[in-house]
Design a protein around this motif. Structure first.
Motif, PDB file in Angstrom:
ATOM      1  N   PRO A 120       0.819  -1.225   0.000  1.00  0.00           N
ATOM      2  CA  PRO A 120       0.000   0.000   0.000  1.00  0.00           C
ATOM      3  C   PRO A 120       0.845   1.265   0.000  1.00  0.00           C
ATOM      4  CG  PRO A 120      -0.892  -1.613   1.549  1.00  0.00           C
ATOM      5  CD  PRO A 120       0.431  -2.149   1.095  1.00  0.00           C
ATOM      6  N   ALA A 121       1.989   1.248   0.719  1.00  0.00           N
ATOM      7  CA  ALA A 121       2.858   2.432   0.732  1.00  0.00           C
ATOM      8  C   ALA A 121       3.406   2.726  -0.656  1.00  0.00           C
ATOM      9  CB  ALA A 121       3.997   2.230   1.734  1.00  0.00           C
ATOM     10  N   ASP A 122       3.763   1.679  -1.399  1.00  0.00           N
ATOM     11  CA  ASP A 122       4.233   1.875  -2.774  1.00  0.00           C
ATOM     12  C   ASP A 122       3.112   2.415  -3.651  1.00  0.00           C
ATOM     13  OD1 ASP A 122       7.100   0.913  -3.090  1.00  0.00           O
ATOM     14  OD2 ASP A 122       6.222  -0.791  -2.050  1.00  0.00           O
ATOM     15  N   SER A 123       1.893   1.932  -3.436  1.00  0.00           N
ATOM     16  CA  SER A 123       0.759   2.418  -4.221  1.00  0.00           C
ATOM     17  C   SER A 123       0.573   3.913  -4.040  1.00  0.00           C
ATOM     18  CB  SER A 123      -0.526   1.685  -3.819  1.00  0.00           C
ATOM     19  OG  SER A 123      -0.565   0.389  -4.360  1.00  0.00           O
ATOM     20  N   GLU A 124       0.671   4.371  -2.787  1.00  0.00           N
ATOM     21  CA  GLU A 124       0.501   5.792  -2.513  1.00  0.00           C
ATOM     22  C   GLU A 124       1.598   6.615  -3.177  1.00  0.00           C
ATOM     23  OE1 GLU A 124       0.207   8.858   1.318  1.00  0.00           O
ATOM     24  OE2 GLU A 124       0.186   6.676   1.625  1.00  0.00           O
ATOM     25  N   ALA A 125       2.853   6.156  -3.049  1.00  0.00           N
ATOM     26  CA  ALA A 125       3.980   6.879  -3.662  1.00  0.00           C
ATOM     27  C   ALA A 125       3.862   6.880  -5.181  1.00  0.00           C
ATOM     28  CB  ALA A 125       5.290   6.238  -3.229  1.00  0.00           C
ATOM     29  N   ASN A 126       3.454   5.762  -5.750  1.00  0.00           N
ATOM     30  CA  ASN A 126       3.324   5.667  -7.210  1.00  0.00           C
ATOM     31  C   ASN A 126       2.207   6.556  -7.725  1.00  0.00           C
ATOM     32  OD1 ASN A 126       5.367   3.812  -7.016  1.00  0.00           O
ATOM     33  ND2 ASN A 126       4.066   2.023  -7.368  1.00  0.00           N
ATOM     34  N   ARG A 127       1.121   6.624  -6.979  1.00  0.00           N
ATOM     35  CA  ARG A 127       0.009   7.482  -7.384  1.00  0.00           C
ATOM     36  C   ARG A 127       0.457   8.948  -7.403  1.00  0.00           C
ATOM     37  NH1 ARG A 127      -3.391   5.080  -4.578  1.00  0.00           N
ATOM     38  NH2 ARG A 127      -3.368   6.350  -2.693  1.00  0.00           N
ATOM     39  N   THR A 128       1.322   9.325  -6.450  1.00  0.00           N
ATOM     40  CA  THR A 128       1.826  10.696  -6.389  1.00  0.00           C
ATOM     41  C   THR A 128       2.692  11.020  -7.595  1.00  0.00           C
ATOM     42  OG1 THR A 128       1.781  10.691  -3.966  1.00  0.00           O
ATOM     43  CG2 THR A 128       3.212  12.309  -5.035  1.00  0.00           C
ATOM     44  N   ILE A 129       3.601  10.110  -7.953  1.00  0.00           N
ATOM     45  CA  ILE A 129       4.482  10.379  -9.096  1.00  0.00           C
ATOM     46  C   ILE A 129       3.694  10.395 -10.402  1.00  0.00           C
ATOM     47  CG2 ILE A 129       5.206   8.018  -9.707  1.00  0.00           C
ATOM     48  CD1 ILE A 129       7.634  10.925  -9.388  1.00  0.00           C
ATOM     49  N   ILE A 130       2.658   9.574 -10.474  1.00  0.00           N
ATOM     50  CA  ILE A 130       1.792   9.587 -11.660  1.00  0.00           C
ATOM     51  C   ILE A 130       1.091  10.938 -11.777  1.00  0.00           C
ATOM     52  CG2 ILE A 130      -0.300   8.590 -12.665  1.00  0.00           C
ATOM     53  CD1 ILE A 130       2.061   6.748 -12.986  1.00  0.00           C
ATOM     54  N   ALA A 131       0.594  11.452 -10.651  1.00  0.00           N
ATOM     55  CA  ALA A 131      -0.098  12.751 -10.661  1.00  0.00           C
ATOM     56  C   ALA A 131       0.844  13.872 -11.072  1.00  0.00           C
ATOM     57  CB  ALA A 131      -0.687  13.025  -9.280  1.00  0.00           C
ATOM     58  N   ARG A 132       2.110  13.785 -10.654  1.00  0.00           N
ATOM     59  CA  ARG A 132       3.086  14.817 -11.025  1.00  0.00           C
ATOM     60  C   ARG A 132       3.322  14.850 -12.524  1.00  0.00           C
ATOM     61  NH1 ARG A 132       7.707  13.653  -6.437  1.00  0.00           N
ATOM     62  NH2 ARG A 132       6.540  14.459  -4.635  1.00  0.00           N
ATOM     63  N   ASN A 133       3.024  13.752 -13.186  1.00  0.00           N
ATOM     64  CA  ASN A 133       3.190  13.686 -14.639  1.00  0.00           C
ATOM     65  C   ASN A 133       1.893  14.007 -15.379  1.00  0.00           C
ATOM     66  OD1 ASN A 133       6.025  12.521 -15.633  1.00  0.00           O
ATOM     67  ND2 ASN A 133       5.555  11.646 -13.619  1.00  0.00           N
ATOM     68  N   GLY A 134       0.931  14.570 -14.652  1.00  0.00           N
ATOM     69  CA  GLY A 134      -0.265  15.095 -15.297  1.00  0.00           C
ATOM     70  C   GLY A 134      -1.366  14.098 -15.552  1.00  0.00           C
ATOM     71  N   TYR A 135      -1.314  12.941 -14.856  1.00  0.00           N
ATOM     72  CA  TYR A 135      -2.341  11.920 -15.078  1.00  0.00           C
ATOM     73  C   TYR A 135      -3.057  11.636 -13.769  1.00  0.00           C
ATOM     74  CZ  TYR A 135      -4.561   7.545 -16.530  1.00  0.00           C
ATOM     75  OH  TYR A 135      -5.475   6.571 -16.826  1.00  0.00           O
ATOM     76  N   SER A 136      -4.361  11.578 -13.817  1.00  0.00           N
ATOM     77  CA  SER A 136      -5.161  11.293 -12.634  1.00  0.00           C
ATOM     78  C   SER A 136      -5.457   9.793 -12.577  1.00  0.00           C
ATOM     79  CB  SER A 136      -6.476  12.086 -12.682  1.00  0.00           C
ATOM     80  OG  SER A 136      -7.272  11.788 -11.554  1.00  0.00           O
ATOM     81  N   LEU A 137      -4.827   9.112 -11.626  1.00  0.00           N
ATOM     82  CA  LEU A 137      -4.976   7.663 -11.484  1.00  0.00           C
ATOM     83  C   LEU A 137      -5.992   7.373 -10.383  1.00  0.00           C
ATOM     84  CD1 LEU A 137      -3.775   4.868 -12.405  1.00  0.00           C
ATOM     85  CD2 LEU A 137      -2.277   5.045 -10.408  1.00  0.00           C
ATOM     86  N   GLU A 138      -7.098   6.747 -10.760  1.00  0.00           N
ATOM     87  CA  GLU A 138      -8.116   6.417  -9.776  1.00  0.00           C
ATOM     88  C   GLU A 138      -7.640   5.267  -8.896  1.00  0.00           C
ATOM     89  OE1 GLU A 138      -8.483   6.238 -13.090  1.00  0.00           O
ATOM     90  OE2 GLU A 138     -10.440   6.961 -13.736  1.00  0.00           O
ATOM     91  N   ALA A 139      -8.103   5.245  -7.651  1.00  0.00           N
ATOM     92  CA  ALA A 139      -7.741   4.166  -6.729  1.00  0.00           C
ATOM     93  C   ALA A 139      -8.195   2.815  -7.270  1.00  0.00           C
ATOM     94  CB  ALA A 139      -8.353   4.434  -5.361  1.00  0.00           C
ATOM     95  N   THR A 140      -9.240   2.811  -8.070  1.00  0.00           N
ATOM     96  CA  THR A 140      -9.738   1.549  -8.646  1.00  0.00           C
ATOM     97  C   THR A 140      -8.745   0.944  -9.624  1.00  0.00           C
ATOM     98  OG1 THR A 140     -10.877   2.832 -10.367  1.00  0.00           O
ATOM     99  CG2 THR A 140     -12.163   2.173  -8.427  1.00  0.00           C
TER     100      THR A 140
END
Length: 259
Positions: A120-140
């Motif tokens: 789960p910690a990796d998921s949170e960090a990965n979601r952040t880096i994805i958002a920094r690249n301009g993409y909105s990644l849903e939790a689903t």
């Protein structure tokens, strides 16, 4: 079999080649060429030298590499060994590939990217880096993988999730030896053909979950050094194992032809 670097153009691009080594289809090409090939669907693997050195001992991992659609030339050691055999190739590390892939995320439609993460910690960090690249990644569109057993892998729940969401790109951020087996399992059982990207820990170098590898070190084939300096006891034995690849490649016959 051998060839010179004549296929390289001034801008680093050229006609893509395939190198068949150990029965694995390696592609020698620019990021753009590899990306175009990946967009056709199938499994892309990124085997490092220490992992390749285990193929004759780990039959399930080896089978997954051979059943993938293609591999990219991530290993600097492998590229040097191929050069000694008279085959000049362009190295494209998994880290470089992922950096460039993430750069273009804003161009993707929402829902087209799906991440499979180790914790789960990796998921949170990965979601952040994805958002920094301009993409909105849903939790689903993130999945924390369970601890898969050795041997054959099966995950009906993940299959059901992917079958419902049908993402175009599935990025596996798991350890080598596991993610390849999972990727092949998914490719065989899904009822559509996504691109399945096995870049493993590469995203963790970008999020800071593992020691950062500066781009210059990656370009100079020294990413292994950054990892060894960050955790000597863990990585030095691993990379020493990679040298077992040297006699394996020297003895092995390969095919080198246009892709």
């Amino acid at each position: 079999m051998g060839r010179s670097a004549d296929h390289h153009t001034a801008d680093g691009k050229g006609n893509m080649r395939e190198i068949i080594l150990f029965g694995i289809r390696f592609l020698d090409g620019s990021f753009e060429e590899i990306r175009e090939e990946l967009d056709r669907g199938g499994v892309m693997v990124v085997p490092a030298a220490p992992a390749l050195a285990t193929i004759y001992r780990d039959e399930h991992y080896y089978a997954a590499l051979k059943q993938s659609r293609f591999a990219i030339l991530d290993s600097g050691l492998l590229c040097l060994l191929l050069a000694l055999k008279g085959v000049s190739v362009r190295r494209l590390s998994g880290l470089t590939f992922l950096r460039l892939f993430l750069r273009d995320l804003a161009l993707h439609e929402t829902g087209s990217i799906f991440l499979i993460d180790p914790t789960p910690a990796d998921s949170e960090a990965n979601r952040t880096i994805i958002a920094r690249n301009g993409y909105s990644l849903e939790a689903t569109h993130q999945y924390v993988a369970p601890m898969y057993p050795a041997g054959e892998i099966g995950d009906p729940h993940l299959l059901a999730v992917l079958g419902r969401l049908r993402p175009r790109h599935i990025i596996l951020n798991l350890g080598g030896g596991v993610q390849e087996r999972l990727a092949v399992y998914l490719s065989k059982h899904l009822d559509y053909v996504p691109s399945i990207i096995c870049t493993g820990a590469a995203i963790a170098f970008l999020t800071g979950r593992q020691a950062a590898i500066p781009a210059i070190l990656d370009t100079l084939y020294l990413g292994w050094l950054a990892r060894c300096l960050s955790d000597y006891e863990r990585y030095v034995p691993r990379y020493l194992q990679g040298f077992k690849l040297v006699p394996m490649v020297i003895r092995e016959k390969l095919k080198d032809r246009p892709a």
